[in-house]
Design an enzyme around this catalytic site. Structure first.
Site, PDB file in Angstrom:
ATOM      1  N   CYS A 142     -23.333 -31.147   1.878  1.00  0.00           N
ATOM      2  CA  CYS A 142     -24.280 -32.184   2.357  1.00  0.00           C
ATOM      3  C   CYS A 142     -25.726 -32.163   2.167  1.00  0.00           C
ATOM      4  CB  CYS A 142     -23.825 -32.359   3.983  1.00  0.00           C
ATOM      5  SG  CYS A 142     -24.229 -34.069   4.606  1.00  0.00           S
ATOM      6  N   LYS A 193     -21.990 -23.386   5.316  1.00  0.00           N
ATOM      7  CA  LYS A 193     -22.925 -24.050   5.251  1.00  0.00           C
ATOM      8  C   LYS A 193     -24.200 -23.160   5.878  1.00  0.00           C
ATOM      9  CE  LYS A 193     -24.672 -28.658   6.137  1.00  0.00           C
ATOM     10  NZ  LYS A 193     -24.098 -29.967   6.751  1.00  0.00           N
ATOM     11  N   GLU A 222     -16.410 -32.910   3.137  1.00  0.00           N
ATOM     12  CA  GLU A 222     -17.023 -32.125   3.862  1.00  0.00           C
ATOM     13  C   GLU A 222     -16.257 -32.274   5.579  1.00  0.00           C
ATOM     14  OE1 GLU A 222     -21.480 -30.856   6.517  1.00  0.00           O
ATOM     15  OE2 GLU A 222     -21.078 -32.950   5.388  1.00  0.00           O
TER      16      GLU A 222
END
Length: 472
Positions: A210, A172, A48
């Site tokens: 994540c 995200k 990430e």
């Protein structure tokens, strides 16, 4: 390293840290991808925010009701270090297929009239550089990056085919905690899975970034699309992360690969950057912006030698990994019984974080059975094997596709321990050869998006996302 057997795909992941400049990070990415290609990897996952950097430890001068000029300047530097892929904001979704297929008008009017590719280039050239690396190495690359569009930043992931270039990108959906201060929310429409064929094997893949992995409905949106490869680039280096990855593999009946940066103190990170720059020819990077990560305060690092080479290790039958003496090669399971391994295990201690540290031996090197973990080292690739029963146990459907855990000496200091299931190792690459038909075998008794989901009773939809399953 021998080629994958027929019908299997070699997955790879690593834990490299963002370098002080975008140019250096792209150069490192090319170096890692080239090493993966030399080991005949088919697909490589990187962490990430690898490009642009994860701002661990930064607060940007913000408190509730207050900002500082210094914090705004820090955000400016972070914004300038982000990459520009030439996409739009698009309500958090970007331009979607129009961007992927290069149907947006270019922003290089000064390009030569006969250079259509240059005329149609948008952004700072990072997209083109990533596509070149994938094309040159022949490796399908999935990498996290911080993307700027308009005046906002997005934590994104791009899927890069060596033959087709970028075939998809997602942003995200829910930045975690104070990430929300600097990263905008991406649209759920970008959760769309992509499909590719590698050596005749159909792969449906998607990424959850994540702590999105802690969102049950987001995971379900990926299962619903009939994925067989679940990718989890992250910044979470806790031991609990592995438990989550195992849950996803069992729940989704898919192979799972995770990647997290291993970040050392600033002094040793600078030394590693110099080593990478001398080992790999610099890529034709589009820019040379300094990463704000080089300014993040670091704990002092004690001297622990100049080498970063990962030591050989093995697993006991209880699942604990033990670092082996450097002078003694690992033995196979056939040369040492489990009972003997336990008797000959070297002494170790646990630090305050629960990490086991093997103590130096007194000139009496011991060996224990080797584990089914493939870890590339500086001088080549070390492949250890176990008996068939143990191998089947480790690679059974529902288990994580890539696993392994290295140990560091007590003198090592890390801002982030990694977490690509290759803890505290910022150089190694780990591999797993997987049979994607195992995903179908696992659907015999559990299909979270089909026979087991009770779609007649539970209704599931995602705004802007087509959940029709991809075919095998």
């Amino acid at each position: 390293m021998s080629a994958p057997t027929k019908g299997t795909i070699r997955l790879a992941t690593a834990s490299p840290a963002t370098q002080p400049t975008t140019r250096a990070t792209l150069s490192q990415l090319q170096h890692v991808a080239s090493r993966a290609a030399a080991a005949r990897a088919d697909l490589l996952l990187l962490p990430e925010a690898y490009l642009g950097g994860y701002p661990r430890g930064s607060d940007f001068g913000c408190r509730v009701g207050a900002r500082t000029d210094e914090g705004r300047d820090e955000f400016l530097r972070y914004f300038q270090a982000a990459v520009d892929l030439g996409d739009t904001i698009g309500n958090g979704a970007g331009a979607g297929d129009a961007w992927v297929k290069r149907q947006l008008p270019g922003n290089q009017p000064e390009a030569a009239a006969d250079d259509a590719a240059a005329q149609n280039q948008r952004g700072d050239g990072t997209r083109e550089e990533l596509e070149r690396i994938a094309r040159d190495t022949g490796v399908f690359i999935v990498v996290g990056l911080v993307e700027r569009a308009g005046g906002s930043l997005y934590c994104s992931v791009v899927y890069i085919s060596p033959t087709q270039g970028i075939i998809g990108k997602r942003r995200k959906v829910q930045p975690t905690g104070t990430e929300r201060l600097i990263w905008a929310q991406g649209s759920p429409a970008t959760l769309k899975a992509v499909m590719t064929t590698i050596r005749g094997v159909r792969i449906n893949l998607a990424a959850a970034i994540c702590w999105e992995n802690y969102m049950p409905l987001l995971r379900q949106s990926l299962y619903q699309q009939n994925i067989n490869l679940y990718l989890a680039p992250t910044a979470d280096g806790r031991d609990a992360w592995l438990g989550l990855m195992r849950t996803v593999a069992l729940e989704g009946r898919c192979f799972v690969v995770s990647s997290n940066m291993c970040v050392r103190s600033s002094s040793s990170q600078q030394q590693q950057t110099e080593q990478i720059d001398s080992a790999a020819s610099p890529a034709a990077a589009p820019h040379d912006r300094e990463s704000p990560l080089s300014r993040v305060a670091s704990p002092p690092q004690a001297h622990h030698g100049s080498t970063t080479r990962r030591r050989n290790s093995c697993l006991t039958e209880e699942g604990f990994e033990i670092a082996l003496p450097r002078a003694a090669p690992a033995t196979t399971s056939g040369s040492s019984s489990p009972s003997r391994a336990r008797k000959e295990r070297r002494q170790s201690i646990f630090d305050e974080d629960g990490n086991e540290i093997v103590l130096p031996c007194d000139g009496k090197d011991k060996t224990v059975p080797a584990a089914d973990v493939v870890v590339e080292e500086d001088e080549g690739v070390d492949v250890s094997t176990v008996d068939d029963a143990q191998k089947q146990k480790q690679q059974a459907t529902g288990g994580p596709a890539v696993k392994g855990k290295s140990m560091a000496t007590a003198a090592d200091h890390f801002l982030s321990r990694g977490g690509s299931s290759i803890w505290e190792d910022d150089h190694g690459i780990i591999y797993a050869d997987v049979d994607f038909e195992d995903c179908i075998r696992g659907r015999l008794d559990l299909d979270a998006a089909g026979s087991y989901s009770r779609n007649d009773s539970f209704k599931f939809s995602v705004e802007g996302l087509d959940l029709d399953p991809l075919p095998y």
